[in-house]
Design a protein around this motif. Structure first.
Motif, PDB file in Angstrom:
ATOM      1  N   THR A  52       0.771  -0.856  -0.035  1.00 56.55           N
ATOM      2  CA  THR A  52      -0.340   0.142  -0.099  1.00 56.55           C
ATOM      3  C   THR A  52       0.839   1.132  -0.248  1.00 56.55           C
ATOM      4  OG1 THR A  52       0.101  -0.226   2.292  1.00 56.55           O
ATOM      5  CG2 THR A  52      -1.878  -1.216   1.366  1.00 56.55           C
ATOM      6  N   VAL A  53       2.093   0.920   0.259  1.00 55.06           N
ATOM      7  CA  VAL A  53       3.195   2.524   0.428  1.00 55.06           C
ATOM      8  C   VAL A  53       3.682   2.513  -1.033  1.00 55.06           C
ATOM      9  CG1 VAL A  53       5.186   3.276   1.805  1.00 55.06           C
ATOM     10  CG2 VAL A  53       3.107   1.318   2.740  1.00 55.06           C
ATOM     11  N   THR A  54       3.494   3.366  -1.835  1.00 56.76           N
ATOM     12  CA  THR A  54       3.842   3.727  -3.315  1.00 56.76           C
ATOM     13  C   THR A  54       5.232   4.664  -3.331  1.00 56.76           C
ATOM     14  OG1 THR A  54       2.268   4.929  -3.903  1.00 56.76           O
ATOM     15  CG2 THR A  54       2.018   2.072  -3.906  1.00 56.76           C
ATOM     16  N   VAL A  55       4.555   5.365  -1.628  1.00 57.67           N
ATOM     17  CA  VAL A  55       5.863   6.987  -2.175  1.00 57.67           C
ATOM     18  C   VAL A  55       7.000   6.549  -1.887  1.00 57.67           C
ATOM     19  CG1 VAL A  55       3.971   8.719  -1.349  1.00 57.67           C
ATOM     20  CG2 VAL A  55       5.016   7.507   0.129  1.00 57.67           C
ATOM     21  N   VAL A  65      -8.321   8.902   0.656  1.00 57.52           N
ATOM     22  CA  VAL A  65      -8.522   8.075   1.351  1.00 57.52           C
ATOM     23  C   VAL A  65      -8.446   6.337   1.065  1.00 57.52           C
ATOM     24  CG1 VAL A  65      -9.814   8.634   3.258  1.00 57.52           C
ATOM     25  CG2 VAL A  65     -10.427   7.412   1.484  1.00 57.52           C
ATOM     26  N   ASP A  66      -7.696   5.577   1.643  1.00 56.12           N
ATOM     27  CA  ASP A  66      -8.017   3.950   0.814  1.00 56.12           C
ATOM     28  C   ASP A  66      -8.120   3.124   1.525  1.00 56.12           C
ATOM     29  OD1 ASP A  66      -6.895   1.240   0.452  1.00 56.12           O
ATOM     30  OD2 ASP A  66      -4.924   1.151   1.358  1.00 56.12           O
ATOM     31  N   SER A  67      -9.573   2.777   0.027  1.00 58.10           N
ATOM     32  CA  SER A  67     -10.543   1.531   0.055  1.00 58.10           C
ATOM     33  C   SER A  67     -10.970   0.258   1.309  1.00 58.10           C
ATOM     34  CB  SER A  67     -11.702   2.858  -0.405  1.00 58.10           C
ATOM     35  OG  SER A  67     -10.510   1.529  -1.601  1.00 58.10           O
ATOM     36  N   GLU A  70      -5.195   7.784  13.128  1.00 60.71           N
ATOM     37  CA  GLU A  70      -4.533   7.538  11.927  1.00 60.71           C
ATOM     38  C   GLU A  70      -4.979   7.046  10.566  1.00 60.71           C
ATOM     39  OE1 GLU A  70       0.187   6.285  13.345  1.00 60.71           O
ATOM     40  OE2 GLU A  70      -1.431   4.943  12.796  1.00 60.71           O
ATOM     41  N   VAL A  71      -5.395   8.036   9.791  1.00 55.88           N
ATOM     42  CA  VAL A  71      -5.879   8.059   8.489  1.00 55.88           C
ATOM     43  C   VAL A  71      -5.239   7.561   7.559  1.00 55.88           C
ATOM     44  CG1 VAL A  71      -7.611   9.336   9.468  1.00 55.88           C
ATOM     45  CG2 VAL A  71      -5.914  10.204   7.572  1.00 55.88           C
ATOM     46  N   ALA A  72      -6.086   6.243   6.692  1.00 57.41           N
ATOM     47  CA  ALA A  72      -4.952   5.349   6.080  1.00 57.41           C
ATOM     48  C   ALA A  72      -5.518   6.050   4.445  1.00 57.41           C
ATOM     49  CB  ALA A  72      -6.101   3.696   5.532  1.00 57.41           C
ATOM     50  N   VAL A  87       0.028   6.325   0.346  1.00 62.90           N
ATOM     51  CA  VAL A  87       0.972   6.522   1.145  1.00 62.90           C
ATOM     52  C   VAL A  87       0.904   5.555   2.506  1.00 62.90           C
ATOM     53  CG1 VAL A  87       1.477   8.425   3.217  1.00 62.90           C
ATOM     54  CG2 VAL A  87       0.130   9.264   0.941  1.00 62.90           C
ATOM     55  N   GLY A  88       0.050   5.079   3.350  1.00 65.31           N
ATOM     56  CA  GLY A  88      -0.111   4.122   3.790  1.00 65.31           C
ATOM     57  C   GLY A  88      -0.433   5.770   5.259  1.00 65.31           C
TER      58      GLY A  88
END
Length: 713
Positions: free
Chosen positions: A293-296, A368-370, A491-493, A497-498
């Motif tokens: 999920t972390v692509t940056v 947001v990451d759904s 914390e928000v997804a 970014v994560g």
């Protein structure tokens, strides 16, 4: 001699199969134990070959030697000057019964601890023992090692070039077993098909592994997690008590830069009364990869942590830990939570983690990451008035990181941080209802819990993290963290970014802690927070591009380059190898003397005719072939009749022929070559590269002649 070579190849096949566990442990940790077992097993084979009375006990001897190899390479610390002890035996029992499952409960690559690694060399040993007892039929001897290959792929399949190399390596060893086995050679009916089949197998292996890496739908690793030990109390429940003793030191650390905060636990589940952490804990491996999920981009960070007198299972961690020195902890990879079984006391460890690097403007416009399931774990039964409050707080903006910042600002502007001796406690719906609708006063416990439930109601994935603020200090200088630094934060997804940490108490506390958030995600979030427009100017950020509406992209054909190179190398090897192999075979036959030399010349003649497309069966005599050539074949009938006379004398006269007869036979072959050179150019080229006659077609007559007399050297 051939039996010993076959035994060595069977042991090598088991060793190569064990290396297929490289994605689980890495190649280097496996190399020494597997080589030690393979060498020990073959040494046992040699011993049994040289000592006759041990032959009947060979399986037991191989097993004992192999166990010694495992002991010396993996369990040396348990031995007494290299001799096995009771602890060694207990470790071997664990290796047989538990290590395979303990490895499934670890992140990969797993730590090469004996209790995890042992099952691989033991499996190689078992495959070697069974394979050596099945060498009477070569395919059966390879079955145990093939079982290990399949078992390893159920753990973690090899992909890409590693898969191609492993498959080719095992295929080479297996081919050696099959080719060296006398029974297998006798069972071959069409040996000429072996070379093309081998080439196609190698090409197919490379193509399949490069184009479509195999990923099993079901893995043995699924549902294999370490059981979460009973926790006496959650750090969230102890937050208010810690704040009442603000000057008590908790732990200290040194780092290569400023650390915004340390996490102890992440709470995801909420049933309306209590918050619970995830139970997806695994033993932390030697290294931990970033979640997909972390692509940056990320930067590497390091710190050393001291926990004097620590008496809790959770230890300070970061969101994306990648390696740890010191104790062997359990890790919730999605939450970044570290847990030491039992209770950690006087722990000193080094921690390495990755920190995402993202621009504040890009973060503000992110969605947001759904797919962050843990951020939608539920909120229980929502009391009256809470859903309306959530909608009012964000002014109807759809779920996005901007909406998350708006919700954070609403809590900071409308609620106060409780101070003094009387601090509210609890984060269930009764306490949150009082906090949100009545008192509007609470600690970071109520702020974080209220934020998470409101965010989830709005469709923003969120969770609670509990830990400590980092202190501002120069890199490398020790920092002591106190009870006053304890904090709960939401914390928000965020997509790509994560999990991004927020802090609804930042402005309300008035503690000047904004200076702490000058690095990493916290700095980007703080900058985005400062750039957030007023409530009257809020509007939905633009929707991300719809992948379905994007123009079609051309397929990625970069894989064609390595595959084409492999195919080109194979073609060149074939074009060069076939004529060279034929020349070497002709030279070897030319060296045979006596009657066998005439038979060898006949074998060369038959291979020549078959290379030029003639159908020459094993039942045809030289005269039969000459008659066929006289009718509709190349002009080689006369040399064949000369060769037929010499062949009759060699096979049936019972006398040893002189060297002149062998020379005459090869002169006839030379005349045949001259006659065949009159064929069209296309026929001659096809004959040069046609892979026929890899085994002498006169092999039956040749073996019969060898059995009747000893050939002169």
């Amino acid at each position: 001699m051939k039996a010993r070579v076959v035994a060595a190849l069977v042991v090598a096949a088991a060793g190569v199969a064990g290396l297929f566990f490289a994605p689980v442990f890495g190649l280097l940790p496996l190399f020494l134990p597997i080589v030690a077992v393979a060498v020990a097993c073959y040494a046992a084979v040699e011993l049994c070959t040289r000592v006759a009375f041990l032959t009947a006990w060979r399986p037991l001897v191989v097993l004992v030697f192999g166990l010694l190899g495992v002991t010396e390479s993996v369990l040396w610390p348990t031995t007494l000057f290299g001799l096995p002890t009771g602890e060694t035996v207990r470790s071997l029992v664990v290796g047989v019964t538990q290590s395979w499952q303990l490895t499934l409960q670890s992140t990969w690559p797993a730590r090469p601890d004996p209790e995890l690694l042992l099952f691989v060399p033991l499996a190689v040993l078992g495959a070697a023992v069974l394979g050596l007892e099945l060498t009477r039929w070569a395919p059966a001897a390879l079955l145990p090692s093939l079982v290990i290959v399949g078992f390893s792929q159920a753990y973690q399949p090899l992909t890409g070039w590693l898969a191609a190399g492993g498959a080719v390596g095992y295929a080479v060893v297996a081919a050696g077993v099959l080719l060296m086995s006398r029974e297998n050679l006798r069972s071959v009916r069409q040996p000429r098909a072996w070379a093309p089949a081998a080439i196609l197998a190698v090409v197919g292996t490379v193509a399949v592994t490069m184009l479509d890496p195999v990923t099993p739908a079901v893995s043995l690793r699924q549902n294999q997690v370490s059981a979460l030990p009973a926790v006496v109390s959650s750090p969230l429940d102890d937050l208010a008590a810690a704040l009442r003793r603000p000057d008590v030191p908790v732990f200290s650390y040194t780092s290569d830069g400023k650390v915004d905060r340390w996490r102890l636990v992440v709470l995801e589940g909420f049933d309306g009364a209590s918050w619970t952490p995830s139970s997806d804990f695994r033993r932390m491996g030697s290294t931990v990869s970033l979640p997909p999920t972390v692509t940056v981009p990320t930067v590497k960070r390091k710190a050393s942590v001291w926990l004097p007198g620590w008496d809790a299972p959770f230890i300070p961690s970061q969101s994306l830990p990648t390696a740890m020195t010191g104790p062997a902890p359990w890790l919730d990879q999605d939450a970044g939570v570290l847990l030491v079984p039992g209770q950690a006391r006087d722990v000193h460890y080094g921690l390495t983690w990755q920190e995402p690097v993202v621009d504040a403007a890009a973060l503000s416009g992110s969605g947001v990451d759904s797919h962050a399931d843990s951020g939608f774990a539920g909120v229980g039964t929502i009391p009256a008035g809470i859903s309306e409050l959530a909608s009012t707080a964000v002014h109807g903006i759809r779920p996005s990181f901007q909406a998350a910042l708006v919700l954070e600002r609403y809590l900071r502007d409308n609620y106060k941080v409780a101070t003094g001796a009387s601090l509210p406690t609890g984060a269930g719906w009764p306490q949150l209802t009082t906090f949100l609708l009545k008192s509007k006063r609470g600690t970071s416990e109520q702020f974080a819990a209220a934020y998470v439930v409101l965010a989830r109601i709005l469709g923003i994935p969120a969770r609670i993290a509990v830990g400590y603020r980092g202190e501002v200090a120069a890199p490398g200088l020790p920092v002591t963290v106190h009870n006053r630094d304890i904090l709960a934060w939401p914390e928000v997804a965020v997509a790509g970014v994560g999990w991004v940490p927020l802090d609804p108490t930042l402005s309300a506390a008035g503690s000047g802690t904004a200076a702490r958030t000058d690095t990493g995600l916290a700095a980007a979030a703080d900058q985005a927070r400062q750039n957030l427009p007023p409530a009257t100017e809020l509007h939905d950020p633009p929707m991300p591009d719809d992948p379905a509406a994007a123009p079609p992209t051309l397929p990625d054909f970069r894989w064609l380059v390595p595959v084409s190179l492999v195919l080109l190398v194979l073609v060149v090897l074939v074009l060069i190898g076939i004529p060279v192999a034929k020349g070497m075979r002709r030279t070897r036959r030319r060296r045979v003397t006596g009657s066998a030399g005439v038979v060898a010349a006949w074998a060369e003649a038959r291979d020549l005719l078959r290379s030029h497309g003639m159908s020459v069966t094993s039942g045809m005599t030289a005269r039969d072939v000459a008659a066929v050539c006289d009718r509709n074949g190349p002009p080689v009938g006369e040399p064949l009749r000369v060769l037929a006379v010499l062949l009759d004398s060699a096979l049936w006269s019972g006398e040893t022929l002189q060297g002149g007869a062998v020379e005459a036979a090869w002169d006839a072959v030379h005349l045949m070559r001259r006659g065949l050179s009159q064929q069209p150019l296309r026929s001659r080229l096809l004959a040069a590269f046609r892979p026929v006659g890899w085994w002498p077609l006169a092999a039956t007559s040749f073996r019969r002649l060898r059995s009747r007399r000893t050939l002169p050297a």
